[in-house]
Design a protein around this motif. Structure first.
Motif, PDB file in Angstrom:
ATOM      1  N   SER A  28      -3.501  -8.265  -2.124  1.00  0.00           N
ATOM      2  CA  SER A  28      -2.119  -8.833  -2.589  1.00  0.00           C
ATOM      3  C   SER A  28      -1.702  -8.350  -1.972  1.00  0.00           C
ATOM      4  CB  SER A  28      -1.529  -8.330  -4.197  1.00  0.00           C
ATOM      5  OG  SER A  28      -1.534  -6.366  -3.679  1.00  0.00           O
ATOM      6  N   LYS A  29       0.167  -9.009  -1.418  1.00  0.00           N
ATOM      7  CA  LYS A  29       0.540  -8.651  -0.658  1.00  0.00           C
ATOM      8  C   LYS A  29       1.281  -7.592  -0.574  1.00  0.00           C
ATOM      9  CE  LYS A  29       2.039 -13.511  -0.714  1.00  0.00           C
ATOM     10  NZ  LYS A  29       3.543 -14.282  -1.140  1.00  0.00           N
ATOM     11  N   THR A  30       1.234  -6.309  -1.735  1.00  0.00           N
ATOM     12  CA  THR A  30       1.554  -5.618  -1.381  1.00  0.00           C
ATOM     13  C   THR A  30       0.903  -4.512  -1.763  1.00  0.00           C
ATOM     14  OG1 THR A  30       1.526  -5.199  -3.801  1.00  0.00           O
ATOM     15  CG2 THR A  30       3.448  -5.768  -2.906  1.00  0.00           C
ATOM     16  N   ASN A  31      -0.858  -4.421  -1.862  1.00  0.00           N
ATOM     17  CA  ASN A  31      -2.136  -3.566  -1.603  1.00  0.00           C
ATOM     18  C   ASN A  31      -2.988  -3.348  -0.629  1.00  0.00           C
ATOM     19  OD1 ASN A  31      -3.631  -5.990  -1.889  1.00  0.00           O
ATOM     20  ND2 ASN A  31      -4.730  -5.270  -4.219  1.00  0.00           N
ATOM     21  N   TYR A  32      -1.899  -4.402   0.866  1.00  0.00           N
ATOM     22  CA  TYR A  32      -3.421  -3.914   2.186  1.00  0.00           C
ATOM     23  C   TYR A  32      -4.198  -2.423   1.696  1.00  0.00           C
ATOM     24  CZ  TYR A  32      -5.856  -3.935   6.662  1.00  0.00           C
ATOM     25  OH  TYR A  32      -6.304  -4.029   7.260  1.00  0.00           O
ATOM     26  N   ARG A  33      -3.326  -1.558   1.978  1.00  0.00           N
ATOM     27  CA  ARG A  33      -3.221  -0.438   1.778  1.00  0.00           C
ATOM     28  C   ARG A  33      -5.125  -0.053   1.384  1.00  0.00           C
ATOM     29  NH1 ARG A  33      -1.829   4.467   5.215  1.00  0.00           N
ATOM     30  NH2 ARG A  33       0.310   3.673   5.495  1.00  0.00           N
ATOM     31  N   LEU A  94      -6.471 -10.436   9.634  1.00  0.00           N
ATOM     32  CA  LEU A  94      -5.929  -9.940   7.748  1.00  0.00           C
ATOM     33  C   LEU A  94      -5.143  -8.357   8.197  1.00  0.00           C
ATOM     34  CD1 LEU A  94      -8.528  -9.897   4.956  1.00  0.00           C
ATOM     35  CD2 LEU A  94      -6.712 -11.370   5.917  1.00  0.00           C
ATOM     36  N   ARG A  95      -5.973  -7.672   8.968  1.00  0.00           N
ATOM     37  CA  ARG A  95      -5.191  -6.253   9.437  1.00  0.00           C
ATOM     38  C   ARG A  95      -3.755  -6.533  10.643  1.00  0.00           C
ATOM     39  NH1 ARG A  95      -4.438  -2.280  13.289  1.00  0.00           N
ATOM     40  NH2 ARG A  95      -5.005  -3.693  14.910  1.00  0.00           N
ATOM     41  N   GLN A  96      -3.612  -7.333  11.399  1.00  0.00           N
ATOM     42  CA  GLN A  96      -3.059  -7.792  11.977  1.00  0.00           C
ATOM     43  C   GLN A  96      -1.697  -8.610  11.275  1.00  0.00           C
ATOM     44  OE1 GLN A  96      -2.044  -6.543  15.043  1.00  0.00           O
ATOM     45  NE2 GLN A  96      -3.852  -5.934  15.932  1.00  0.00           N
ATOM     46  N   GLN A  97      -1.792  -9.065  10.013  1.00  0.00           N
ATOM     47  CA  GLN A  97      -0.795  -9.686   9.571  1.00  0.00           C
ATOM     48  C   GLN A  97      -0.113  -8.808   8.402  1.00  0.00           C
ATOM     49  OE1 GLN A  97       0.009 -12.903   9.282  1.00  0.00           O
ATOM     50  NE2 GLN A  97      -0.676 -14.057  11.115  1.00  0.00           N
ATOM     51  N   ASN A  98      -1.108  -7.914   8.026  1.00  0.00           N
ATOM     52  CA  ASN A  98      -0.533  -6.791   6.344  1.00  0.00           C
ATOM     53  C   ASN A  98       0.047  -5.515   7.440  1.00  0.00           C
ATOM     54  OD1 ASN A  98      -1.578  -8.237   3.710  1.00  0.00           O
ATOM     55  ND2 ASN A  98      -3.087  -8.380   5.333  1.00  0.00           N
ATOM     56  N   SER A 139       9.635   1.518 -11.598  1.00  0.00           N
ATOM     57  CA  SER A 139       9.146   0.451 -11.930  1.00  0.00           C
ATOM     58  C   SER A 139       8.999   0.184 -10.700  1.00  0.00           C
ATOM     59  CB  SER A 139      10.105  -0.799 -12.933  1.00  0.00           C
ATOM     60  OG  SER A 139      10.380  -0.373 -14.522  1.00  0.00           O
ATOM     61  N   GLU A 140       9.648  -0.034  -9.606  1.00  0.00           N
ATOM     62  CA  GLU A 140       9.976  -0.448  -8.703  1.00  0.00           C
ATOM     63  C   GLU A 140       9.074  -0.084  -7.838  1.00  0.00           C
ATOM     64  OE1 GLU A 140      12.710  -1.840  -4.813  1.00  0.00           O
ATOM     65  OE2 GLU A 140      13.949  -1.245  -6.115  1.00  0.00           O
ATOM     66  N   LEU A 141       8.852   1.508  -8.144  1.00  0.00           N
ATOM     67  CA  LEU A 141       7.090   2.428  -7.342  1.00  0.00           C
ATOM     68  C   LEU A 141       6.255   1.558  -7.123  1.00  0.00           C
ATOM     69  CD1 LEU A 141       8.899   5.664  -6.852  1.00  0.00           C
ATOM     70  CD2 LEU A 141       8.442   5.162  -5.509  1.00  0.00           C
ATOM     71  N   ARG A 142       6.564   1.164  -8.679  1.00  0.00           N
ATOM     72  CA  ARG A 142       4.430   1.068  -9.248  1.00  0.00           C
ATOM     73  C   ARG A 142       4.864  -0.348  -8.759  1.00  0.00           C
ATOM     74  NH1 ARG A 142       5.530   3.633 -15.166  1.00  0.00           N
ATOM     75  NH2 ARG A 142       4.236   5.887 -14.978  1.00  0.00           N
ATOM     76  N   SER A 143       4.901  -1.217  -8.583  1.00  0.00           N
ATOM     77  CA  SER A 143       5.740  -2.973  -8.623  1.00  0.00           C
ATOM     78  C   SER A 143       4.528  -2.765  -6.886  1.00  0.00           C
ATOM     79  CB  SER A 143       6.756  -3.265  -8.491  1.00  0.00           C
ATOM     80  OG  SER A 143       8.106  -2.430  -7.727  1.00  0.00           O
ATOM     81  N   LEU A 144       4.922  -1.767  -5.584  1.00  0.00           N
ATOM     82  CA  LEU A 144       4.601  -1.914  -4.498  1.00  0.00           C
ATOM     83  C   LEU A 144       3.471  -0.800  -4.481  1.00  0.00           C
ATOM     84  CD1 LEU A 144       8.170  -0.730  -2.829  1.00  0.00           C
ATOM     85  CD2 LEU A 144       6.922  -2.933  -3.209  1.00  0.00           C
TER      86      LEU A 144
END
Length: 232
Positions: A28-33, A94-98, A139-144
């Protein structure tokens, strides 16, 4: 025929001949790691990680690793990939993009963690007002993608409350189970206690005003009697 049907079934189940099952975690846009760690373990468990980090990778292994990567990427992010390139090259894309996005996210997470640790309920705050501030950060922490267990959130919330709520905290610790109680339940208990405190303060204020008024009336009466006695 039965043998061919069975081979077709295996091929369909694994997304290709001798291919690995579709990964259960999507990028997803926030879970690359987290996704990249998952995919490393996933590919390695199917003897495909060498297609990403190894040298002189066989075309067969590369062609098995690439579909696994593509199947773990949602449609809106597939435009970044190139099926003509190797699994390793697509992994690097993908690595570079994220990488930049991930750094921004991690920086934001660190800032929100500090904010959560520093949050303290002021004397002028109501339980509801402070709960809104607190839950917004959570909530913001969990969304990230930050994993926050409810029991840890509950304990952090209780630590942020002033001493007038200590009786509720002690009650929860002694007679409740902080590992099972939800934040909403804690907020509800504190809100009820807050209302009781306000009612008591209101009664005490009324009693103080009444006592003051009675005292003033008594002094006035005594002064009136004193003046009356002087005239005689």
């Amino acid at each position: 025929m039965a043998k061919k049907a069975n081979e077709a079934s295996v091929s369909g189940e694994h997304g290709g001949e001798m291919g690995a099952p579709t990964p259960s975690l999507k990028l997803s846009k926030t879970n690359y790691r987290v996704w990249s760690m998952f995919m490393e373990v996933y590919l390695d468990s199917h003897d495909l990680w060498q297609a990403i980090v190894g040298e002189n990778v066989s075309k067969k292994k590369d062609r098995l690793a690439l579909p696994a990567i593509i199947s773990a990427v949602p449609e809106d992010l597939l435009v970044m990939l190139d099926a003509k390139k190797t699994a390793r090259e697509n992994w690097e894309i993908l690595r570079q993009q994220n990488l930049g996005v991930d750094r921004v996210i991690q920086s934001r997470i660190q800032g929100l963690r500090r904010e959560l640790e520093m949050l303290t309920m002021a004397k002028t705050d109501s339980v509801v007002d402070f709960a809104m501030k607190f839950t917004h950060v959570v909530s913001e922490l969990r969304s990230l993608g930050e994993v926050l267990e409810e029991k840890d959130v509950v304990r952090r919330f209780l630590r942020a409350t002033p001493s007038k709520f200590d009786i509720i905290t002690l009650s929860l610790e002694q007679y409740g189970d902080l590992d099972k109680v939800s934040l909403d339940e804690v907020i509800g208990s504190l809100t009820v206690h807050e209302l009781r405190l306000k009612e008591r303060e209101s009664r005490e204020e009324e009693q103080a005003l009444y006592a003051k008024a009675m005292s003033k009336t008594k002094i006035t009466a005594e002064e009136s009697q004193s003046r009356g006695g002087g005239r005689h």
